[in-house]
Design a protein around this motif. Structure first.
Motif, PDB file in Angstrom:
ATOM      1  N   GLY A  44      35.451  42.902  53.074  1.00  0.00           N
ATOM      2  CA  GLY A  44      35.840  41.681  53.754  1.00  0.00           C
ATOM      3  C   GLY A  44      36.609  40.791  52.803  1.00  0.00           C
ATOM      4  N   ARG A  45      36.945  39.623  53.275  1.00  0.00           N
ATOM      5  CA  ARG A  45      37.678  38.691  52.429  1.00  0.00           C
ATOM      6  C   ARG A  45      36.756  38.186  51.328  1.00  0.00           C
ATOM      7  NH1 ARG A  45      41.634  34.549  55.405  1.00  0.00           N
ATOM      8  NH2 ARG A  45      42.181  36.580  56.291  1.00  0.00           N
ATOM      9  N   GLU A  46      37.228  38.247  50.096  1.00  0.00           N
ATOM     10  CA  GLU A  46      36.408  37.826  48.974  1.00  0.00           C
ATOM     11  C   GLU A  46      37.121  36.788  48.136  1.00  0.00           C
ATOM     12  OE1 GLU A  46      35.564  41.140  46.394  1.00  0.00           O
ATOM     13  OE2 GLU A  46      37.650  41.429  45.843  1.00  0.00           O
ATOM     14  N   LEU A  47      36.323  35.946  47.520  1.00  0.00           N
ATOM     15  CA  LEU A  47      36.842  34.904  46.650  1.00  0.00           C
ATOM     16  C   LEU A  47      37.436  35.521  45.395  1.00  0.00           C
ATOM     17  CD1 LEU A  47      36.971  31.873  45.720  1.00  0.00           C
ATOM     18  CD2 LEU A  47      34.751  32.310  44.640  1.00  0.00           C
ATOM     19  N   VAL A  48      38.597  35.015  44.998  1.00  0.00           N
ATOM     20  CA  VAL A  48      39.200  35.413  43.729  1.00  0.00           C
ATOM     21  C   VAL A  48      39.067  34.268  42.728  1.00  0.00           C
ATOM     22  CG1 VAL A  48      41.313  36.105  42.546  1.00  0.00           C
ATOM     23  CG2 VAL A  48      40.832  36.967  44.866  1.00  0.00           C
ATOM     24  N   ALA A  49      39.519  33.086  43.119  1.00  0.00           N
ATOM     25  CA  ALA A  49      39.484  31.942  42.200  1.00  0.00           C
ATOM     26  C   ALA A  49      39.623  30.658  42.992  1.00  0.00           C
ATOM     27  CB  ALA A  49      40.612  32.043  41.168  1.00  0.00           C
ATOM     28  N   THR A  50      39.038  29.577  42.466  1.00  0.00           N
ATOM     29  CA  THR A  50      39.204  28.263  43.065  1.00  0.00           C
ATOM     30  C   THR A  50      39.556  27.238  41.996  1.00  0.00           C
ATOM     31  OG1 THR A  50      36.847  27.754  42.862  1.00  0.00           O
ATOM     32  CG2 THR A  50      37.587  28.708  44.950  1.00  0.00           C
ATOM     33  N   LEU A  51      40.228  26.190  42.461  1.00  0.00           N
ATOM     34  CA  LEU A  51      40.622  25.075  41.601  1.00  0.00           C
ATOM     35  C   LEU A  51      40.162  23.797  42.282  1.00  0.00           C
ATOM     36  CD1 LEU A  51      42.281  23.926  39.199  1.00  0.00           C
ATOM     37  CD2 LEU A  51      44.279  23.961  40.718  1.00  0.00           C
ATOM     38  N   ALA A  52      39.252  23.095  41.644  1.00  0.00           N
ATOM     39  CA  ALA A  52      38.700  21.874  42.229  1.00  0.00           C
ATOM     40  C   ALA A  52      39.555  20.664  41.874  1.00  0.00           C
ATOM     41  CB  ALA A  52      37.271  21.681  41.733  1.00  0.00           C
ATOM     42  N   ARG A  53      39.258  19.550  42.566  1.00  0.00           N
ATOM     43  CA  ARG A  53      40.018  18.329  42.314  1.00  0.00           C
ATOM     44  C   ARG A  53      39.858  17.857  40.873  1.00  0.00           C
ATOM     45  NH1 ARG A  53      37.956  14.402  46.921  1.00  0.00           N
ATOM     46  NH2 ARG A  53      36.024  15.483  46.438  1.00  0.00           N
ATOM     47  N   SER A  54      38.692  18.163  40.299  1.00  0.00           N
ATOM     48  CA  SER A  54      38.428  17.756  38.920  1.00  0.00           C
ATOM     49  C   SER A  54      39.220  18.580  37.922  1.00  0.00           C
ATOM     50  CB  SER A  54      36.931  17.903  38.619  1.00  0.00           C
ATOM     51  OG  SER A  54      36.559  19.281  38.717  1.00  0.00           O
ATOM     52  N   GLY A  55      39.781  19.676  38.397  1.00  0.00           N
ATOM     53  CA  GLY A  55      40.492  20.591  37.511  1.00  0.00           C
ATOM     54  C   GLY A  55      39.645  21.770  37.085  1.00  0.00           C
ATOM     55  N   SER A  56      38.374  21.747  37.470  1.00  0.00           N
ATOM     56  CA  SER A  56      37.507  22.864  37.107  1.00  0.00           C
ATOM     57  C   SER A  56      37.879  24.096  37.917  1.00  0.00           C
ATOM     58  CB  SER A  56      36.043  22.510  37.308  1.00  0.00           C
ATOM     59  OG  SER A  56      35.778  22.294  38.669  1.00  0.00           O
ATOM     60  N   THR A  57      37.655  25.240  37.332  1.00  0.00           N
ATOM     61  CA  THR A  57      38.024  26.501  37.971  1.00  0.00           C
ATOM     62  C   THR A  57      36.811  27.414  38.092  1.00  0.00           C
ATOM     63  OG1 THR A  57      38.655  27.421  35.821  1.00  0.00           O
ATOM     64  CG2 THR A  57      40.398  26.405  37.138  1.00  0.00           C
ATOM     65  N   ASN A  58      36.912  28.331  39.034  1.00  0.00           N
ATOM     66  CA  ASN A  58      35.847  29.298  39.253  1.00  0.00           C
ATOM     67  C   ASN A  58      36.508  30.636  39.570  1.00  0.00           C
ATOM     68  OD1 ASN A  58      33.091  30.184  39.757  1.00  0.00           O
ATOM     69  ND2 ASN A  58      33.694  30.273  41.904  1.00  0.00           N
ATOM     70  N   TYR A  59      35.944  31.715  39.014  1.00  0.00           N
ATOM     71  CA  TYR A  59      36.547  33.038  39.192  1.00  0.00           C
ATOM     72  C   TYR A  59      35.503  34.060  39.606  1.00  0.00           C
ATOM     73  CZ  TYR A  59      40.481  31.105  36.565  1.00  0.00           C
ATOM     74  OH  TYR A  59      41.533  30.326  36.149  1.00  0.00           O
ATOM     75  N   ALA A  60      35.947  35.027  40.375  1.00  0.00           N
ATOM     76  CA  ALA A  60      35.104  36.184  40.642  1.00  0.00           C
ATOM     77  C   ALA A  60      34.923  36.954  39.334  1.00  0.00           C
ATOM     78  CB  ALA A  60      35.755  37.079  41.687  1.00  0.00           C
ATOM     79  N   ASP A  61      33.760  37.563  39.175  1.00  0.00           N
ATOM     80  CA  ASP A  61      33.484  38.300  37.941  1.00  0.00           C
ATOM     81  C   ASP A  61      34.525  39.389  37.696  1.00  0.00           C
ATOM     82  OD1 ASP A  61      29.835  38.208  38.242  1.00  0.00           O
ATOM     83  OD2 ASP A  61      31.258  36.768  37.398  1.00  0.00           O
ATOM     84  N   SER A  62      35.011  39.971  38.754  1.00  0.00           N
ATOM     85  CA  SER A  62      35.932  41.099  38.635  1.00  0.00           C
ATOM     86  C   SER A  62      37.303  40.712  38.075  1.00  0.00           C
ATOM     87  CB  SER A  62      36.118  41.778  40.000  1.00  0.00           C
ATOM     88  OG  SER A  62      36.617  40.845  40.942  1.00  0.00           O
ATOM     89  N   VAL A  63      37.613  39.406  38.076  1.00  0.00           N
ATOM     90  CA  VAL A  63      38.940  38.987  37.601  1.00  0.00           C
ATOM     91  C   VAL A  63      38.870  38.076  36.387  1.00  0.00           C
ATOM     92  CG1 VAL A  63      39.800  39.167  39.972  1.00  0.00           C
ATOM     93  CG2 VAL A  63      39.203  36.917  39.052  1.00  0.00           C
ATOM     94  N   LYS A  64      37.681  37.717  35.973  1.00  0.00           N
ATOM     95  CA  LYS A  64      37.538  36.823  34.814  1.00  0.00           C
ATOM     96  C   LYS A  64      38.221  37.418  33.591  1.00  0.00           C
ATOM     97  CE  LYS A  64      33.281  34.353  35.997  1.00  0.00           C
ATOM     98  NZ  LYS A  64      31.829  34.206  35.728  1.00  0.00           N
ATOM     99  N   GLY A  65      38.965  36.575  32.906  1.00  0.00           N
ATOM    100  CA  GLY A  65      39.677  37.013  31.716  1.00  0.00           C
ATOM    101  C   GLY A  65      41.020  37.650  32.006  1.00  0.00           C
ATOM    102  N   ARG A  66      41.290  37.929  33.289  1.00  0.00           N
ATOM    103  CA  ARG A  66      42.570  38.559  33.644  1.00  0.00           C
ATOM    104  C   ARG A  66      43.430  37.658  34.542  1.00  0.00           C
ATOM    105  NH1 ARG A  66      42.667  42.941  36.759  1.00  0.00           N
ATOM    106  NH2 ARG A  66      40.714  42.472  37.855  1.00  0.00           N
ATOM    107  N   PHE A  67      42.793  36.864  35.381  1.00  0.00           N
ATOM    108  CA  PHE A  67      43.514  35.998  36.319  1.00  0.00           C
ATOM    109  C   PHE A  67      43.323  34.539  35.907  1.00  0.00           C
ATOM    110  CE2 PHE A  67      43.343  38.879  40.356  1.00  0.00           C
ATOM    111  CZ  PHE A  67      43.855  39.925  39.615  1.00  0.00           C
ATOM    112  N   THR A  68      44.336  33.734  36.191  1.00  0.00           N
ATOM    113  CA  THR A  68      44.261  32.305  35.924  1.00  0.00           C
ATOM    114  C   THR A  68      44.826  31.534  37.106  1.00  0.00           C
ATOM    115  OG1 THR A  68      44.546  32.674  33.541  1.00  0.00           O
ATOM    116  CG2 THR A  68      44.913  30.435  34.368  1.00  0.00           C
TER     117      THR A  68
END
Length: 119
Positions: A44-68
């Motif tokens: 199904g549709r899965e989260l890759v990364a998010t960017l919050a208003r504060s500038g904080s970011t969140n990544y799926a474990d599978s893309v950490k260190g590779r995606f920005t």
């Protein structure tokens, strides 16, 4: 009316890089949570990364260190820089805007863009 338009997808060899762009209109990226999701034929549709208003970011474990994920407020555009791509990154990538109003999330989606990584 919120519109999200993705660009930058395509075919790339494993180990290569791509940068996806999401141009937003009808909203400002700084006022919402912006994100990238992906969907392939098996999952199904899965989260890759998010960017919050504060500038904080969140990544799926599978893309950490590779995606920005990043944003350019002047251009009202969100980017996803993808490096060291793997065949399992092959999917349709969707840009997302999420706004929370009175505790409820409201989502807007782009039309999606294909990313294909060949082995």
């Amino acid at each position: 009316q919120v519109q999200l338009v993705e660009s930058g997808g395509g075919l790339v060899q494993a180990g290569g890089s791509l940068r996806l762009s999401c141009a937003a209109s009808g909203t400002t990226i700084i006022s919402d949570v912006m994100g990238w999701y992906r969907q392939d034929q098996e999952k199904g549709r899965e989260l890759v990364a998010t960017l919050a208003r504060s500038g904080s970011t969140n990544y799926a474990d599978s893309v950490k260190g590779r995606f920005t994920i990043s944003g350019d407020n002047a251009k009202n555009t969100v980017y996803l820089q993808m490096s060291s791509l793997k065949p399992e990154d092959t999917a349709v990538y969707y840009c997302n805007r999420r706004r929370r109003i009175f505790g409820k999330d409201f989502d807007n989606w782009g039309q999606g863009i294909q990313v294909t990584v060949s082995s």
